[in-house]
Write a protein that holds these residues in place. Structure first.
Motif, PDB file in Angstrom:
ATOM      1  N   SER A   1       0.828  -1.210   0.000  1.00 55.70           N
ATOM      2  CA  SER A   1       0.000   0.000   0.000  1.00 55.70           C
ATOM      3  C   SER A   1       0.864   1.262   0.000  1.00 55.70           C
ATOM      4  CB  SER A   1      -0.930   0.002   1.216  1.00 55.70           C
ATOM      5  OG  SER A   1      -0.192  -0.019   2.428  1.00 55.70           O
ATOM      6  N   PHE A   2       2.008   1.235   0.682  1.00 57.09           N
ATOM      7  CA  PHE A   2       2.914   2.384   0.649  1.00 57.09           C
ATOM      8  C   PHE A   2       3.494   2.567  -0.755  1.00 57.09           C
ATOM      9  CE2 PHE A   2       3.706   1.608   5.386  1.00 57.09           C
ATOM     10  CZ  PHE A   2       2.773   2.565   5.735  1.00 57.09           C
ATOM     11  N   LEU A   3       3.863   1.448  -1.392  1.00 53.37           N
ATOM     12  CA  LEU A   3       4.420   1.523  -2.739  1.00 53.37           C
ATOM     13  C   LEU A   3       3.372   1.957  -3.763  1.00 53.37           C
ATOM     14  CD1 LEU A   3       6.560  -1.751  -2.655  1.00 53.37           C
ATOM     15  CD2 LEU A   3       7.439   0.587  -2.702  1.00 53.37           C
ATOM     16  N   ALA A   4       2.093   1.707  -3.456  1.00 53.73           N
ATOM     17  CA  ALA A   4       1.019   2.057  -4.391  1.00 53.73           C
ATOM     18  C   ALA A   4       0.422   3.430  -4.118  1.00 53.73           C
ATOM     19  CB  ALA A   4      -0.092   1.002  -4.319  1.00 53.73           C
ATOM     20  N   SER A   5       0.920   4.120  -3.097  1.00 53.39           N
ATOM     21  CA  SER A   5       0.373   5.429  -2.755  1.00 53.39           C
ATOM     22  C   SER A   5       1.132   6.538  -3.484  1.00 53.39           C
ATOM     23  CB  SER A   5       0.461   5.655  -1.241  1.00 53.39           C
ATOM     24  OG  SER A   5       0.060   6.966  -0.918  1.00 53.39           O
ATOM     25  N   PRO A   6       0.472   7.296  -4.351  1.00 52.14           N
ATOM     26  CA  PRO A   6       1.166   8.397  -5.048  1.00 52.14           C
ATOM     27  C   PRO A   6       1.577   9.523  -4.113  1.00 52.14           C
ATOM     28  CG  PRO A   6      -1.190   8.414  -5.529  1.00 52.14           C
ATOM     29  CD  PRO A   6      -0.925   7.163  -4.762  1.00 52.14           C
ATOM     30  N   LYS A   7       1.059   9.500  -2.887  1.00 56.52           N
ATOM     31  CA  LYS A   7       1.442  10.515  -1.915  1.00 56.52           C
ATOM     32  C   LYS A   7       2.847  10.284  -1.385  1.00 56.52           C
ATOM     33  CE  LYS A   7      -1.357  12.973   1.227  1.00 56.52           C
ATOM     34  NZ  LYS A   7      -2.457  12.950   2.196  1.00 56.52           N
ATOM     35  N   ILE A   8       3.303   9.023  -1.471  1.00 56.11           N
ATOM     36  CA  ILE A   8       4.615   8.660  -0.932  1.00 56.11           C
ATOM     37  C   ILE A   8       5.602   8.330  -2.039  1.00 56.11           C
ATOM     38  CG2 ILE A   8       5.822   7.025   0.565  1.00 56.11           C
ATOM     39  CD1 ILE A   8       3.224   6.654   2.091  1.00 56.11           C
ATOM     40  N   MET A   9       5.147   7.567  -3.038  1.00 59.73           N
ATOM     41  CA  MET A   9       6.033   7.090  -4.097  1.00 59.73           C
ATOM     42  C   MET A   9       5.810   7.870  -5.391  1.00 59.73           C
ATOM     43  SD  MET A   9       7.639   4.787  -2.450  1.00 59.73           S
ATOM     44  CE  MET A   9       8.568   4.066  -3.800  1.00 59.73           C
ATOM     45  N   PRO A  10       6.780   7.859  -6.313  1.00 61.88           N
ATOM     46  CA  PRO A  10       6.573   8.466  -7.635  1.00 61.88           C
ATOM     47  C   PRO A  10       5.387   7.819  -8.357  1.00 61.88           C
ATOM     48  CG  PRO A  10       8.887   7.954  -7.280  1.00 61.88           C
ATOM     49  CD  PRO A  10       8.146   7.341  -6.136  1.00 61.88           C
ATOM     50  N   LYS A  11       4.737   8.576  -9.198  1.00 59.20           N
ATOM     51  CA  LYS A  11       3.513   8.103  -9.853  1.00 59.20           C
ATOM     52  C   LYS A  11       3.714   6.830 -10.690  1.00 59.20           C
ATOM     53  CE  LYS A  11       0.903  12.418  -9.918  1.00 59.20           C
ATOM     54  NZ  LYS A  11       0.196  13.428 -10.747  1.00 59.20           N
ATOM     55  N   PRO A  12       4.819   6.673 -11.434  1.00 61.66           N
ATOM     56  CA  PRO A  12       4.988   5.418 -12.190  1.00 61.66           C
ATOM     57  C   PRO A  12       5.037   4.186 -11.284  1.00 61.66           C
ATOM     58  CG  PRO A  12       6.470   7.102 -13.033  1.00 61.66           C
ATOM     59  CD  PRO A  12       5.882   7.647 -11.772  1.00 61.66           C
ATOM     60  N   VAL A  13       5.754   4.298 -10.159  1.00 63.86           N
ATOM     61  CA  VAL A  13       5.835   3.178  -9.214  1.00 63.86           C
ATOM     62  C   VAL A  13       4.462   2.901  -8.611  1.00 63.86           C
ATOM     63  CG1 VAL A  13       6.878   2.352  -7.070  1.00 63.86           C
ATOM     64  CG2 VAL A  13       8.240   3.683  -8.692  1.00 63.86           C
ATOM     65  N   ALA A  14       3.756   3.959  -8.211  1.00 65.21           N
ATOM     66  CA  ALA A  14       2.426   3.801  -7.634  1.00 65.21           C
ATOM     67  C   ALA A  14       1.464   3.172  -8.645  1.00 65.21           C
ATOM     68  CB  ALA A  14       1.884   5.155  -7.174  1.00 65.21           C
ATOM     69  N   PHE A  15       1.594   3.526  -9.914  1.00 61.99           N
ATOM     70  CA  PHE A  15       0.718   2.969 -10.951  1.00 61.99           C
ATOM     71  C   PHE A  15       0.919   1.465 -11.084  1.00 61.99           C
ATOM     72  CE2 PHE A  15       0.074   1.588 -15.341  1.00 61.99           C
ATOM     73  CZ  PHE A  15      -1.257   1.952 -15.530  1.00 61.99           C
ATOM     74  N   VAL A  16       2.179   1.013 -11.070  1.00 60.26           N
ATOM     75  CA  VAL A  16       2.472  -0.415 -11.217  1.00 60.26           C
ATOM     76  C   VAL A  16       1.860  -1.217 -10.071  1.00 60.26           C
ATOM     77  CG1 VAL A  16       4.326  -2.147 -11.189  1.00 60.26           C
ATOM     78  CG2 VAL A  16       4.574  -0.057 -12.548  1.00 60.26           C
ATOM     79  N   PHE A  17       2.021  -0.731  -8.843  1.00 60.03           N
ATOM     80  CA  PHE A  17       1.505  -1.479  -7.695  1.00 60.03           C
ATOM     81  C   PHE A  17      -0.015  -1.370  -7.594  1.00 60.03           C
ATOM     82  CE2 PHE A  17       5.941  -1.436  -6.523  1.00 60.03           C
ATOM     83  CZ  PHE A  17       6.107  -2.683  -5.915  1.00 60.03           C
ATOM     84  N   ASN A  18      -0.599  -0.265  -8.039  1.00 61.84           N
ATOM     85  CA  ASN A  18      -2.059  -0.182  -8.105  1.00 61.84           C
ATOM     86  C   ASN A  18      -2.616  -1.177  -9.111  1.00 61.84           C
ATOM     87  OD1 ASN A  18      -3.506   1.868  -6.393  1.00 61.84           O
ATOM     88  ND2 ASN A  18      -1.844   3.160  -7.145  1.00 61.84           N
TER      89      ASN A  18
END
Length: 233
Positions: free
Chosen positions: A62-79
């Protein structure tokens, strides 16, 4: 006469009700592996392990998928990964994993862990989006790393929400564990479907009655815990 209900179907429904009010007491108090207490405990253990493993793994995802914490490309992959998990229902995941692990409780634990990751991660992400960002900005100004910001700025705010979400998922997993047992993933479901197919209604009544009592106990306990977390009562 009613449309949509056959005479045989109505008779089966009455037999099930009769079985609930006249359960097989020998099966209810049978302490062997075929008895209700053992199968019920196996179902509870599957739900507990599935919830705990899923809840722990959902936290970093959930931390890796949160755009508030991680860059948007990384958050997109985990979402996208979370969406993939949530797309398939638990019964389909069980049918997939049963080919890998074989029938048994281990398949149920893996299935519930994966399904728990999908739902819990989604709720964690929503909670992270509602966090007070001023704390994160202060920690960022102090030169804290991403891990330190998560440890001291996010986890303390999320703890009540995490506990409440895990308890809620445990309620769902208890019900799912029974369903997964029907396809061979351990628990009380396998014995229940066998008794239904062989029309042993007093045994069916024993299983259903035990499940009703278990769900009442869990619902009472989880409501009290969530009430303490939300209102301090």
């Amino acid at each position: 006469e009613t449309s949509g209900t056959t005479q045989n179907g109505a008779k089966i429904a009455l037999n099930i009700l009769s079985g609930i009010f006249h359960p097989d007491t020998g099966l209810l108090f049978n302490l062997t592996v075929q008895g209700v207490p053992y199968l019920l405990m196996e179902t509870v253990c599957i739900a507990i392990l599935g919830t705990v493993v899923g809840g722990i793994l959902a936290l970093p995802i959930s931390f890796l998928a949160s755009p508030k914490i991680m860059p948007k490309p990384v958050a997109f992959v985990f979402n996208a990964l979370i969406l993939l998990i949530r797309t398939l229902p638990s019964i389909v995941w069980a049918l997939i994993w049963i080919r890998v692990t074989g029938p048994g409780a281990f398949c149920g634990v893996i299935t519930q862990s994966i399904c728990s990751i999908g739902m819990i991660s989604k709720m964690y992400i929503t909670a992270i989006a509602d966090l007070d960002t001023s704390i994160l900005e202060s920690l960022d100004a102090a030169g804290c790393t991403a891990f330190q910001k998560i440890r001291y700025g996010i986890i303390p705010q999320l703890t009540p929400n995490i506990i409440s979400t895990v308890i809620y998922r445990f309620d769902i997993n208890i019900k799912d564990a029974t369903t997964l047992g029907i396809v061979g993933a351990g628990g009380i479901g396998a014995a229940l479907i066998q008794c239904i197919n062989s029309r042993r209604w007093t045994m069916v009544g024993s299983f259903i009655l035990a499940m009703i009592v278990l769900m009442l106990i869990i619902e009472f306990a989880s409501t009290r815990i969530r009430g303490k977390l939300a209102r301090g009562q």
